[in-house]
Every structure is written in structure tokens, then in C-alpha cells.
Design a protein around this motif. Structure first.
Motif, mmCIF file in Angstrom:
data_model
loop_
_atom_site.group_PDB
_atom_site.id
_atom_site.type_symbol
_atom_site.label_atom_id
_atom_site.label_comp_id
_atom_site.label_asym_id
_atom_site.label_seq_id
_atom_site.Cartn_x
_atom_site.Cartn_y
_atom_site.Cartn_z
ATOM 1 N N HIS A 194 0.812 -1.211 0.000
ATOM 2 C CA HIS A 194 0.000 0.000 0.000
ATOM 3 C C HIS A 194 0.851 1.270 0.000
ATOM 4 O O HIS A 194 0.350 2.347 -0.335
ATOM 5 N N ILE A 195 2.102 1.164 0.363
ATOM 6 C CA ILE A 195 2.994 2.326 0.276
ATOM 7 C C ILE A 195 2.952 2.902 -1.142
ATOM 8 O O ILE A 195 2.873 4.119 -1.338
ATOM 9 N N LEU A 196 3.019 2.016 -2.130
ATOM 10 C CA LEU A 196 2.956 2.465 -3.523
ATOM 11 C C LEU A 196 1.517 2.669 -3.974
ATOM 12 O O LEU A 196 1.186 3.678 -4.598
ATOM 13 N N ASN A 197 0.640 1.704 -3.671
ATOM 14 C CA ASN A 197 -0.751 1.806 -4.122
ATOM 15 C C ASN A 197 -1.450 3.042 -3.580
ATOM 16 O O ASN A 197 -2.173 3.734 -4.303
ATOM 17 N N GLY A 198 -1.260 3.305 -2.303
ATOM 18 C CA GLY A 198 -1.992 4.389 -1.660
ATOM 19 C C GLY A 198 -1.486 5.772 -2.004
ATOM 20 O O GLY A 198 -2.148 6.763 -1.697
ATOM 21 N N VAL A 228 2.782 11.478 1.432
ATOM 22 C CA VAL A 228 1.677 10.521 1.538
ATOM 23 C C VAL A 228 2.212 9.174 2.029
ATOM 24 O O VAL A 228 1.617 8.519 2.897
ATOM 25 N N MET A 229 3.350 8.748 1.471
ATOM 26 C CA MET A 229 3.952 7.485 1.906
ATOM 27 C C MET A 229 4.304 7.516 3.390
ATOM 28 O O MET A 229 4.141 6.512 4.103
ATOM 29 N N ALA A 230 4.766 8.656 3.868
ATOM 30 C CA ALA A 230 5.100 8.774 5.290
ATOM 31 C C ALA A 230 3.860 8.560 6.149
ATOM 32 O O ALA A 230 3.910 7.916 7.210
ATOM 33 N N GLU A 231 2.716 9.080 5.716
ATOM 34 C CA GLU A 231 1.468 8.839 6.440
ATOM 35 C C GLU A 231 1.129 7.351 6.467
ATOM 36 O O GLU A 231 0.687 6.805 7.487
ATOM 37 N N ILE A 232 1.341 6.663 5.331
ATOM 38 C CA ILE A 232 1.032 5.237 5.243
ATOM 39 C C ILE A 232 1.957 4.425 6.140
ATOM 40 O O ILE A 232 1.519 3.484 6.812
ATOM 41 N N GLU A 282 -10.803 2.288 -7.425
ATOM 42 C CA GLU A 282 -10.750 1.602 -6.138
ATOM 43 C C GLU A 282 -10.444 2.595 -5.008
ATOM 44 O O GLU A 282 -9.585 2.365 -4.170
ATOM 45 N N ARG A 283 -11.186 3.676 -4.988
ATOM 46 C CA ARG A 283 -10.890 4.765 -4.049
ATOM 47 C C ARG A 283 -11.195 4.394 -2.606
ATOM 48 O O ARG A 283 -10.542 4.892 -1.684
ATOM 49 N N ASP A 284 -12.176 3.509 -2.397
ATOM 50 C CA ASP A 284 -12.549 3.179 -1.019
ATOM 51 C C ASP A 284 -11.486 2.319 -0.340
ATOM 52 O O ASP A 284 -11.086 2.597 0.797
ATOM 53 N N VAL A 285 -11.033 1.256 -1.009
ATOM 54 C CA VAL A 285 -10.045 0.376 -0.372
ATOM 55 C C VAL A 285 -8.651 0.997 -0.399
ATOM 56 O O VAL A 285 -7.791 0.643 0.408
ATOM 57 N N ILE A 286 -8.411 1.917 -1.323
ATOM 58 C CA ILE A 286 -7.111 2.587 -1.400
ATOM 59 C C ILE A 286 -7.030 3.745 -0.405
ATOM 60 O O ILE A 286 -5.988 3.976 0.214
ATOM 61 N N LEU A 287 -8.142 4.462 -0.207
ATOM 62 C CA LEU A 287 -8.095 5.672 0.617
ATOM 63 C C LEU A 287 -9.112 5.689 1.760
ATOM 64 O O LEU A 287 -8.755 5.940 2.909
ATOM 65 N N ARG A 288 -10.381 5.423 1.464
ATOM 66 C CA ARG A 288 -11.394 5.586 2.509
ATOM 67 C C ARG A 288 -11.173 4.646 3.693
ATOM 68 O O ARG A 288 -11.248 5.065 4.857
ATOM 69 N N GLU A 295 -8.585 7.392 11.744
ATOM 70 C CA GLU A 295 -9.444 8.045 12.730
ATOM 71 C C GLU A 295 -9.611 7.158 13.965
ATOM 72 O O GLU A 295 -9.604 7.647 15.105
ATOM 73 N N LYS A 296 -9.713 5.857 13.753
ATOM 74 C CA LYS A 296 -9.863 4.923 14.867
ATOM 75 C C LYS A 296 -8.623 4.904 15.763
ATOM 76 O O LYS A 296 -8.726 4.826 16.990
ATOM 77 N N HIS A 297 -7.441 4.987 15.135
ATOM 78 C CA HIS A 297 -6.183 4.863 15.884
ATOM 79 C C HIS A 297 -5.555 6.213 16.233
ATOM 80 O O HIS A 297 -4.448 6.250 16.775
ATOM 81 N N GLY A 298 -6.229 7.301 15.908
ATOM 82 C CA GLY A 298 -5.717 8.615 16.270
ATOM 83 C C GLY A 298 -4.496 9.042 15.488
ATOM 84 O O GLY A 298 -3.615 9.732 16.031
ATOM 85 N N VAL A 299 -4.421 8.667 14.214
ATOM 86 C CA VAL A 299 -3.295 9.034 13.355
ATOM 87 C C VAL A 299 -3.750 10.120 12.379
ATOM 88 O O VAL A 299 -4.810 9.996 11.737
ATOM 89 N N ASP A 300 -2.966 11.160 12.244
ATOM 90 C CA ASP A 300 -3.312 12.284 11.373
ATOM 91 C C ASP A 300 -2.877 11.986 9.940
ATOM 92 O O ASP A 300 -1.694 11.724 9.692
ATOM 93 N N VAL A 301 -3.827 12.006 8.991
ATOM 94 C CA VAL A 301 -3.505 11.718 7.585
ATOM 95 C C VAL A 301 -4.130 12.782 6.681
ATOM 96 O O VAL A 301 -4.967 12.490 5.828
ATOM 97 N N PRO A 302 -3.735 14.031 6.802
ATOM 98 C CA PRO A 302 -4.386 15.104 6.038
ATOM 99 C C PRO A 302 -4.215 14.966 4.533
ATOM 100 O O PRO A 302 -5.119 15.326 3.769
ATOM 101 N N ARG A 303 -3.075 14.473 4.078
ATOM 102 C CA ARG A 303 -2.854 14.356 2.632
ATOM 103 C C ARG A 303 -3.729 13.249 2.040
ATOM 104 O O ARG A 303 -4.269 13.396 0.947
ATOM 105 N N MET A 304 -3.859 12.137 2.741
ATOM 106 C CA MET A 304 -4.737 11.078 2.268
ATOM 107 C C MET A 304 -6.182 11.561 2.195
ATOM 108 O O MET A 304 -6.914 11.235 1.245
ATOM 109 N N LYS A 305 -6.606 12.341 3.158
ATOM 110 C CA LYS A 305 -7.963 12.882 3.146
ATOM 111 C C LYS A 305 -8.160 13.826 1.958
ATOM 112 O O LYS A 305 -9.217 13.809 1.306
ATOM 113 N N ALA A 306 -7.146 14.623 1.667
ATOM 114 C CA ALA A 306 -7.249 15.545 0.529
ATOM 115 C C ALA A 306 -7.321 14.769 -0.784
ATOM 116 O O ALA A 306 -8.118 15.103 -1.673
#
Length: 320
Positions: A194-198, A228-232, A282-288, A295-306
Motif C-alpha cells: 500500500h505504500i505504492l498503491n496508496g 503521503v507514503m510517510a502517512e502510510i 478503487e478509491r474506497d479500499v485505497i483511501l477511505r 481516525e480509529k487509531h488517532g493518526v493524522d492523515v491530512p494528505r490522504m484525506k485531501a
């Protein structure tokens, strides 16, 4: 094999070369071409060939009526939970003696199958491969193929027999030149891919057609990919509680973009191809799904959300 595109076609071909295995395949958009002429394959790893599947079907129901029950059902459909439930589509071919093997990208793909088939073993498989269907039934494959698989769930008291069943499938792949390993916990491998896929998938859509190599050659785009990779990396380690396995030497964002830049032929992501063809992405399994875990684990992912906001608007725009 459910799903006769690039991934389904190449791995069905390798399995079919084992004299003890019979592989049938369910195709959709390329049914007519594969049914009449098979697959024309150009592989840097395995050479050129024509693969004519044992039997080709248009629907799972047709396959189940003609040949079921099956020992294995390999699911190589695109994972599009916002469009359809993959587990529902495969249901006609699954019984208690079937092992369901998921060859799908993304995060959180397993749970619909676990819910629908509580008495059936579900295997999660991560494929590390570069293969593209250039035209219906025409596959172009690079010089590498690797599978990492693990039992995601199985009925109580059946772990040993299902582990042996998965081991057999893995050995068949190895016998036909595909690197295949089995892991007790497959999720770090899924996050590794997912580092590459996401990152490259959604960014390539926004970049309107750029190859992965073109993106990493642009300093601004490369910086975005690495962010983005750093967030993943952070999210995946938080979710799994384990380090990533480092496939292809990818151990941090910089090594990931260096790896992309080292690939000698242009790589275009599957999400980009879907966008260009105005198909659901495949936006849901890649991003959503990863965003929900963040959100469940309290990790900030602003770029993925954008990125999710942008690719969702792009898809809604061409589907209106």
C-alpha cells in the motif's frame, strides 16, 4: 479464477501449467476475446505465449453450475465496495470445502468475505507484480512476480488442514516460477504494497496521466508522494503493530520513490487507467478504509484525506 483481467489472467496461466491443476476463469469485459482466442502474453519473466484457459465463463453462476464445487476460488476482481460486494458476486461458487483466496488490492478487503462465509477459510494474498492488460486478452508483464499469502480466517479446528491446503497452492505457484511465501500475519505485507498503491494511484489521477516515473522526476510531485507514503508508514505500523517487511528494499518514503525511479519501463497505475476509461476507481479500499483506520487509531492523515476528496470529485464528475 474470478476476474480475468491482468492479475487474474497472468496467475491463472501460471497455475494452469501444473499438470495436476485445472483452472477455469470467469471473465467480464474481455469474455469474447478470451473465450475465442485465449490470452496473448508478453512476459519479460516467462517469455511470450498464448494461454487458452480450460474453460471460460461469463458468470460465476455458469461456472458453479458446470463445475462446482471448487477446491479454490481465487478472487481477482477490482475491490469496489461502493459499487458492489465482491463476496456476493463469488457466493455461488463457494461452499464449505472451498478456500477463498483474495488477490485484491487495498486495505480492509477481507471482512466482507469473513462475514458472508463464516465456515469457509479466507486467504489474503498480496501480489507484487507489474502486469497490464493492454487490450482485451493482451497482457504485458514485467520481469518479477511475487505472492505473499496468509490465512485470514478459518473455521475453528481446521487450521492445520487449511494451512496444508494453502501450502499446496503456494507450491504450485513456485513450481511455475512465481515466488510465493506464506506468512502467519499477512497484513504487514498488505501495508507494504500500500505504500505504492496508496500514493501513486490517487496522485497519478490528479496529475492527469503521468507515469509513476514522471511523477518522481518532478521535485514537487515527488515530495507529495513521499509525504503521503510517510502517512502510510506511520498508519500501517500503528494498525499492525509491526514493521513492514521491506519488499524491493522499500523501507522508507525515499527508498520507495528511488525504487519507482529505477523501473526501466513506464508504469501507469490501475486507478489512472480506470479514470481515463471513466470507470469506478478503487478509491474506497485505497483511501477511505485507511482513513477510517487512521481516525480509529488517532493518526493524522491530512494528505490522504485531501486525495480522497479530489479523486471522489473526479469520479463523480465523469459519472454524472
Amino acid at each position: 479464477m474470478l476476474g480475468g483481467g491482468a492479475i487474474g489472467g497472468i496467475f491463472a496461466w501460471r497455475l494452469s501449467l501444473c499438470k495436476d491443476v485445472t483452472v477455469s476463469i470467469v471473465c467480464r469485459s474481455n469474455y469474447a476475446q478470451v473465450r475465442t482466442g485465449g490470452y496473448l502474453i508478453n512476459s519479460a519473466q516467462f517469455g511470450h505465449g498464448v494461454y487458452r484457459p480450460w474453460r471460460v465463463y461469463q458468470t460465476v453462476e455458469d461456472a458453479a453450475a458446470a463445475e462446482g464445487p471448487f477446491d479454490y476460488v481465487i478472487v481477482a476482481l477490482k475491490a469496489l465496495p461502493n459499487i458492489y460486494d465482491s463476496s456476493e458476486r463469488v457466493a455461488a461458487a463457494v461452499d464449505e470445502g472451498t478456500m477463498v483466496v483474495l488477490f485484491q488490492n487495498g486495505i480492509g478487503i477481507e471482512e466482507p468475505f469473513v462475514r458472508r462465509f463464516p465456515r469457509t477459510p479466507v486467504v489474503s494474498t498480496v501480489s507484487f507484480i507489474s502486469v497490464k492488460q493492454e487490450d482485451n486478452g493482451v497482457l504485458k508483464h514485467g520481469g518479477f512476480s511475487m505472492l505473499a499469502s496468509g490465512l485470514h480466517s478459518c473455521p475453528r479446528g481446521t487450521h492445520a488442514q487449511n494451512a496444508a491446503k494453502l501450502q499446496y497452492l503456494s507450491e504450485v505457484f513456485v513450481s511455475q516460477g512465481v515466488s510465493s511465501i506464506i506468512e502467519a500475519d499477512i497484513q504487514p505485507y498488505r501495508w507494504q504494497k500500500h505504500i505504492l498503491n496508496g500514493s501513486t494511484n490517487p496522485v497519478s489521477v490528479i496529475c492527469a496521466g503521468a507515469s509513476c516515473q514522471e511523477m518522481v522526476r518532478n521535485e514537487h510531485c515527488r515530495a507529495l508522494l513521499e509525504d503521503v507514503m510517510a502517512e502510510i508508514f506511520v498508519l500501517g505500523k500503528k494498525v499492525t503493530g509491526k514493521p513492514f517487511p521491506g519488499v524491493d528494499g522499500i523501507v522508507d518514503p525515499q527508498s520507495a520513490t528511488e525504487y519507482i525511479g529505477s523501473i526501466p519501463v513506464p508504469v501507469y497505475t490501475s486507478m489512472l487507467v480506470d479514470s481515463q476509461c471513466k470507470r469506478p476507481m478503487e478509491r474506497d479500499v485505497i483511501l477511505r478504509n485507511p482513513i477510517a483506520l487512521a481516525e480509529k487509531h488517532g493518526v493524522d492523515v491530512p494528505r490522504m484525506k485531501a486525495l480522497y476528496a479530489m479523486v471522489t470529485m473526479i469520479e463523480e464528475g465523469y459519472r454524472r
